[in-house]
Design an enzyme around this catalytic site. Structure first.
Site, PDB file in Angstrom:
ATOM      1  N   LYS A 168       5.881  -8.833   0.640  1.00  0.00           N
ATOM      2  CA  LYS A 168       6.112  -8.129   1.901  1.00  0.00           C
ATOM      3  C   LYS A 168       7.356  -8.697   2.605  1.00  0.00           C
ATOM      4  O   LYS A 168       8.062  -9.537   2.034  1.00  0.00           O
ATOM      5  CB  LYS A 168       4.859  -8.232   2.786  1.00  0.00           C
ATOM      6  CG  LYS A 168       3.590  -7.682   2.134  1.00  0.00           C
ATOM      7  CD  LYS A 168       3.720  -6.220   1.699  1.00  0.00           C
ATOM      8  CE  LYS A 168       2.419  -5.483   1.498  1.00  0.00           C
ATOM      9  NZ  LYS A 168       1.643  -5.835   0.302  1.00  0.00           N
TER      10      LYS A 168
HETATM   11  C1  LIG Z   1       0.023  -5.369   0.143  1.00  0.00           C
HETATM   12  C2  LIG Z   1      -0.936  -4.330   0.609  1.00  0.00           C
HETATM   13  C3  LIG Z   1      -2.285  -4.616   0.841  1.00  0.00           C
HETATM   14  C4  LIG Z   1      -2.929  -5.932   0.488  1.00  0.00           C
HETATM   15  O1  LIG Z   1      -2.336  -7.020   1.099  1.00  0.00           O
HETATM   16  P1  LIG Z   1      -2.818  -8.501   0.683  1.00  0.00           P
HETATM   17  O2  LIG Z   1      -2.232  -9.346   1.772  1.00  0.00           O
HETATM   18  O3  LIG Z   1      -2.245  -8.779  -0.654  1.00  0.00           O
HETATM   19  O4  LIG Z   1      -4.295  -8.505   0.694  1.00  0.00           O
HETATM   20  C5  LIG Z   1      -3.105  -3.619   1.363  1.00  0.00           C
HETATM   21  N1  LIG Z   1      -2.617  -2.401   1.632  1.00  0.00           N
HETATM   22  C6  LIG Z   1      -1.323  -2.073   1.391  1.00  0.00           C
HETATM   23  C7  LIG Z   1      -0.853  -0.710   1.744  1.00  0.00           C
HETATM   24  C8  LIG Z   1      -0.447  -3.027   0.866  1.00  0.00           C
HETATM   25  O5  LIG Z   1       0.827  -2.687   0.641  1.00  0.00           O
END
Ligand SMILES: *Cc1c(COP(=O)(O)O)cnc(C)c1O
Length: 375
Positions: free
Chosen positions: A183
């Site tokens: 992210k």
């Molecule tokens: C990355 C992501 C998640 C999960 O995030 P984590 O921190 O890895 O649990 C959930 N929903 C979306 C849309 C994502 O892009």
């Protein structure tokens, strides 16, 4: 020439310094000084009522599912074009995902199809802000108000983006951020729950602290802490929060650099779009985005497969994205969809993501020339 990776985590340079400070402070479990700084930053920059760090966005969504008090068989309306955790957090409570199709422009939940999918069992609407570009939140909030539903925003990709001036994650009753290393703002694994509805804030703290009123105890609001509710351990330790704090300090800088890369792709690919070779992302009026992702849409699955392979041969790693959840093995058995999934099926086959990470600047020309070659 070295291959260009699809993603490369960006470090600000102060992560280890803050981790050393956490070590010196001697407070390594959760909710120490760095966690408090991260909470204050999130509350200040988003305006949410209460921000709570979690291990992951998945954990924040699980907390949201607990706070929504879902009973087995209750329904959650969400897109099928999303990450597994969007659904699983609610499936773990016995709820049933009800998928509706996405919009062709943003690949977000099609707000015009939500109302027809509502039944007496519907409890939650779960918009996912794909690529950090907002869903049509005014319409979604209006539907939720009229049907007395809770809105949980999956804003995993949406930190620093806005909808009509409001930060993503702060518009629904709750919102979830991810600080996973893929992210924009990262902690390795990490997340946050934004509790926007004041009525849920106290219970959110309790659920996050193993079902105890420990947070109130530390604030001196109760004279002993004890088991008061269901819950789990959703809080990260201070080492993670220290790392994250270094990233939060640089959030504006990180976003600006990503936006410059995104804008460069967007301008450079305009002629290819004009020639009909691809479609570029669309950001609706009233939305600002955080340059989480740059994707292109090709005209078929076959073409995408060829372009991906060709880019790889040229040393540029590109990737596609979600397998729609309604068509995944677990989804076929444990979810349903309302209306056809035409856009979801078509767009998921045609989407290709280009590398976008802070530091890509010196390689971006190579990505673009490889793409022109592949097309
Ligand atoms: C990355 C992501 C998640 C999960 O995030 P984590 O921190 O890895 O649990 C959930 N929903 C979306 C849309 C994502 O892009």
């Amino acid at each position: 020439m070295h291959p260009i990776p699809f993603n490369k985590p960006f470090m600000t340079g102060r992560e280890l310094w803050y981790i050393a400070q956490a070590h010196t402070n001697g407070h390594l479990s959760g909710d120490g000084q760095f966690t408090k700084q991260c909470h204050a930053w999130l509350e200040r920059t988003t305006g949410t009522r209460r921000a709570l760090l979690t291990h992951s966005c998945t954990a924040a969504l699980e907390m949201a599912a607990l706070l929504a008090e879902l009973a087995p068989g209750d329904e959650v309306i969400m897109p099928s074009y999303t990450f597994v955790s969007t659904a699983n957090a609610f499936v773990m409570r016995g709820a049933v995902p009800v998928f509706v199709d996405i919009r062709a422009d943003t690949l977000n939940l099609d707000e015009t199809k939500i109302e027809a999918a509502i039944t007496p069992r519907t409890k939650v609407i779960l918009p996912v802000h794909y690529a950090g570009v907002a869903c049509e939140m005014d319409t979604i909030m209006d539907i939720a108000r009229r049907h007395n539903l809770i809105v949980v925003e999956d804003a995993a990709q949406g930190i620093m983006s806005t909808y009509k001036g409001r930060p993503l994650g702060t518009i629904g009753h709750m919102g979830a951020y991810s600080f996973h290393e893929t992210k924009n703002i990262i902690a390795g694994e990490g997340g946050a729950l934004l509790v926007n509805d004041a009525a849920l804030a106290e219970r959110a703290e309790i659920i996050r602290e193993k079902g105890t009123n420990r947070s109130q105890f530390f604030r001196g609001q109760v004279d002993k802490y004890t088991w008061v509710d269901i819950g789990s351990s959703y809080l990260p330790g201070e080492v993670i929060a220290a790392f994250l704090w270094a990233q939060m300090e640089e959030a504006d800088h990180i976003t600006a650099r990503r936006l410059a890369l995104w804008d460069h792709y967007h301008a450079a690919l305009a002629p290819l779009e004009a020639e009909g070779k691809l479609r570029r992302p669309i950001v609706p009026d009233g939305c600002t985005h955080n340059a989480h992702m740059y994707y292109i849409l090709l005209d078929s699955l076959e073409r995408r497969t060829r372009v991906l392979a060709n880019m790889k041969q040229q040393g540029v790693n590109c990737v596609f994205h979600y397998v729609p959840l309604h068509s995944a093995p677990y989804g076929v058995k444990h979810s349903r969809h309302h209306g056809d999934m035409r856009q979801t099926n078509a767009l998921s086959d045609r989407l290709l993501r280009l590398p976008l990470w802070v530091g890509l600047e010196e390689h971006q020309a190579r990505v673009l020339s490889a793409l022109r070659e592949a097309l």
